[in-house]
Design a protein around this motif. Structure first.
Motif, mmCIF file in Angstrom:
data_model
loop_
_atom_site.group_PDB
_atom_site.id
_atom_site.type_symbol
_atom_site.label_atom_id
_atom_site.label_comp_id
_atom_site.label_asym_id
_atom_site.label_seq_id
_atom_site.Cartn_x
_atom_site.Cartn_y
_atom_site.Cartn_z
ATOM 1 N N ARG A 181 1.973 12.388 -6.560
ATOM 2 C CA ARG A 181 3.160 13.239 -6.648
ATOM 3 C C ARG A 181 4.183 12.537 -7.522
ATOM 4 O O ARG A 181 4.222 11.314 -7.596
ATOM 5 N N SER A 182 5.032 13.315 -8.144
ATOM 6 C CA SER A 182 6.044 12.726 -9.018
ATOM 7 C C SER A 182 7.173 12.102 -8.202
ATOM 8 O O SER A 182 7.383 12.430 -7.034
ATOM 9 N N ARG A 183 7.889 11.216 -8.847
ATOM 10 C CA ARG A 183 9.062 10.603 -8.232
ATOM 11 C C ARG A 183 10.064 11.689 -7.841
ATOM 12 O O ARG A 183 10.645 11.657 -6.754
ATOM 13 N N ALA A 184 10.267 12.655 -8.718
ATOM 14 C CA ALA A 184 11.213 13.743 -8.447
ATOM 15 C C ALA A 184 10.801 14.546 -7.214
ATOM 16 O O ALA A 184 11.642 14.914 -6.393
ATOM 17 N N ALA A 185 9.506 14.784 -7.054
ATOM 18 C CA ALA A 185 9.020 15.534 -5.891
ATOM 19 C C ALA A 185 9.290 14.760 -4.607
ATOM 20 O O ALA A 185 9.692 15.346 -3.600
ATOM 21 N N LEU A 186 9.089 13.445 -4.651
ATOM 22 C CA LEU A 186 9.351 12.622 -3.472
ATOM 23 C C LEU A 186 10.839 12.627 -3.116
ATOM 24 O O LEU A 186 11.205 12.709 -1.943
ATOM 25 N N ILE A 187 11.688 12.559 -4.120
ATOM 26 C CA ILE A 187 13.130 12.564 -3.879
ATOM 27 C C ILE A 187 13.580 13.918 -3.335
ATOM 28 O O ILE A 187 14.369 13.985 -2.388
ATOM 29 N N ARG A 188 13.047 15.008 -3.893
ATOM 30 C CA ARG A 188 13.391 16.349 -3.382
ATOM 31 C C ARG A 188 12.999 16.477 -1.915
ATOM 32 O O ARG A 188 13.748 16.997 -1.087
ATOM 33 N N GLU A 189 11.803 15.991 -1.581
ATOM 34 C CA GLU A 189 11.326 16.055 -0.192
ATOM 35 C C GLU A 189 12.219 15.221 0.734
ATOM 36 O O GLU A 189 12.565 15.655 1.831
ATOM 37 N N ALA A 190 12.617 14.040 0.280
ATOM 38 C CA ALA A 190 13.472 13.172 1.092
ATOM 39 C C ALA A 190 14.832 13.823 1.336
ATOM 40 O O ALA A 190 15.354 13.784 2.456
ATOM 41 N N VAL A 191 15.392 14.436 0.318
ATOM 42 C CA VAL A 191 16.691 15.111 0.470
ATOM 43 C C VAL A 191 16.559 16.295 1.426
ATOM 44 O O VAL A 191 17.400 16.493 2.304
ATOM 45 N N ALA A 192 15.499 17.072 1.291
ATOM 46 C CA ALA A 192 15.280 18.222 2.177
ATOM 47 C C ALA A 192 15.136 17.770 3.627
ATOM 48 O O ALA A 192 15.712 18.381 4.542
ATOM 49 N N LYS A 193 14.395 16.691 3.859
ATOM 50 C CA LYS A 193 14.224 16.173 5.221
ATOM 51 C C LYS A 193 15.538 15.645 5.783
ATOM 52 O O LYS A 193 15.828 15.813 6.962
ATOM 53 N N PHE A 194 16.338 15.007 4.946
ATOM 54 C CA PHE A 194 17.631 14.502 5.381
ATOM 55 C C PHE A 194 18.541 15.656 5.806
ATOM 56 O O PHE A 194 19.184 15.594 6.852
ATOM 57 N N ILE A 195 18.567 16.712 5.022
ATOM 58 C CA ILE A 195 19.395 17.874 5.351
ATOM 59 C C ILE A 195 18.901 18.531 6.630
ATOM 60 O O ILE A 195 19.694 18.894 7.500
ATOM 61 N N GLU A 196 17.600 18.673 6.774
ATOM 62 C CA GLU A 196 17.029 19.272 7.992
ATOM 63 C C GLU A 196 17.375 18.441 9.228
ATOM 64 O O GLU A 196 17.767 18.988 10.259
ATOM 65 N N ALA A 197 17.258 17.140 9.119
ATOM 66 C CA ALA A 197 17.588 16.268 10.246
ATOM 67 C C ALA A 197 19.074 16.345 10.583
ATOM 68 O O ALA A 197 19.456 16.306 11.754
ATOM 69 N N SER A 198 19.905 16.471 9.567
ATOM 70 C CA SER A 198 21.342 16.589 9.800
ATOM 71 C C SER A 198 21.673 17.884 10.516
ATOM 72 O O SER A 198 22.536 17.916 11.392
ATOM 73 N N GLU A 215 16.492 -0.623 -8.345
ATOM 74 C CA GLU A 215 15.194 -0.807 -9.019
ATOM 75 C C GLU A 215 14.059 -1.031 -8.026
ATOM 76 O O GLU A 215 12.942 -0.538 -8.209
ATOM 77 N N LYS A 216 14.331 -1.751 -6.947
ATOM 78 C CA LYS A 216 13.310 -1.998 -5.925
ATOM 79 C C LYS A 216 12.860 -0.672 -5.301
ATOM 80 O O LYS A 216 11.661 -0.461 -5.059
ATOM 81 N N LEU A 217 13.797 0.229 -5.034
ATOM 82 C CA LEU A 217 13.446 1.533 -4.467
ATOM 83 C C LEU A 217 12.670 2.386 -5.471
ATOM 84 O O LEU A 217 11.755 3.114 -5.086
ATOM 85 N N ILE A 218 13.009 2.278 -6.736
ATOM 86 C CA ILE A 218 12.272 3.016 -7.775
ATOM 87 C C ILE A 218 10.820 2.556 -7.810
ATOM 88 O O ILE A 218 9.900 3.380 -7.881
ATOM 89 N N ARG A 219 10.604 1.258 -7.735
ATOM 90 C CA ARG A 219 9.226 0.742 -7.729
ATOM 91 C C ARG A 219 8.464 1.262 -6.513
ATOM 92 O O ARG A 219 7.295 1.647 -6.604
ATOM 93 N N GLU A 220 9.132 1.286 -5.369
ATOM 94 C CA GLU A 220 8.486 1.777 -4.147
ATOM 95 C C GLU A 220 8.184 3.277 -4.264
ATOM 96 O O GLU A 220 7.123 3.732 -3.848
ATOM 97 N N LEU A 221 9.123 4.029 -4.821
ATOM 98 C CA LEU A 221 8.869 5.460 -5.050
ATOM 99 C C LEU A 221 7.676 5.662 -5.969
ATOM 100 O O LEU A 221 6.838 6.533 -5.733
ATOM 101 N N ASP A 222 7.615 4.879 -7.018
ATOM 102 C CA ASP A 222 6.490 4.992 -7.952
ATOM 103 C C ASP A 222 5.168 4.652 -7.268
ATOM 104 O O ASP A 222 4.149 5.309 -7.495
ATOM 105 N N ARG A 223 5.185 3.637 -6.412
ATOM 106 C CA ARG A 223 3.963 3.264 -5.692
ATOM 107 C C ARG A 223 3.537 4.392 -4.759
ATOM 108 O O ARG A 223 2.370 4.797 -4.736
ATOM 109 N N LEU A 224 4.495 4.921 -3.996
ATOM 110 C CA LEU A 224 4.189 6.024 -3.083
ATOM 111 C C LEU A 224 3.729 7.268 -3.848
ATOM 112 O O LEU A 224 2.807 7.961 -3.414
#
Length: 71
Positions: A24-41, A9-18
């Motif tokens: 941008r939507s929460r879903a857009a932020l999560i998609r971007e985070a996953v894409a960056k994680f895969i790229e870094a990997s 829940e704490k991360l959800i609140r932070e996502l909503d704030r960001l």
């Protein structure tokens, strides 16, 4: 594709704030985070595969010339 994940829940609140700050939507932020994680990997795997000489103290050209001189 849709997926179901559990997020603290704490991360959800932070996502909503960001998301509100970036308009941008929460879903857009999560998609971007996953894409960056895969790229870094991928970059980590590539540097291990192609960067074998990077940690070596031997000059690659000098090594090549020394090995070829043995022929």
């Amino acid at each position: 594709m849709r997926t179901l994940i559990d997020i603290d829940e704490k991360l959800i609140r932070e996502l909503d704030r960001l998301g509100a700050e970036a308009r941008r939507s929460r879903a857009a932020l999560i998609r971007e985070a996953v894409a960056k994680f895969i790229e870094a990997s991928r970059k980590g795997a590539e540097s291990e595969a192609f960067g074998l000489w990077g940690k070596s103290k031997i000059d690659g050209l000098a090594y090549q010339q020394r090995i070829r001189a043995e022929w």
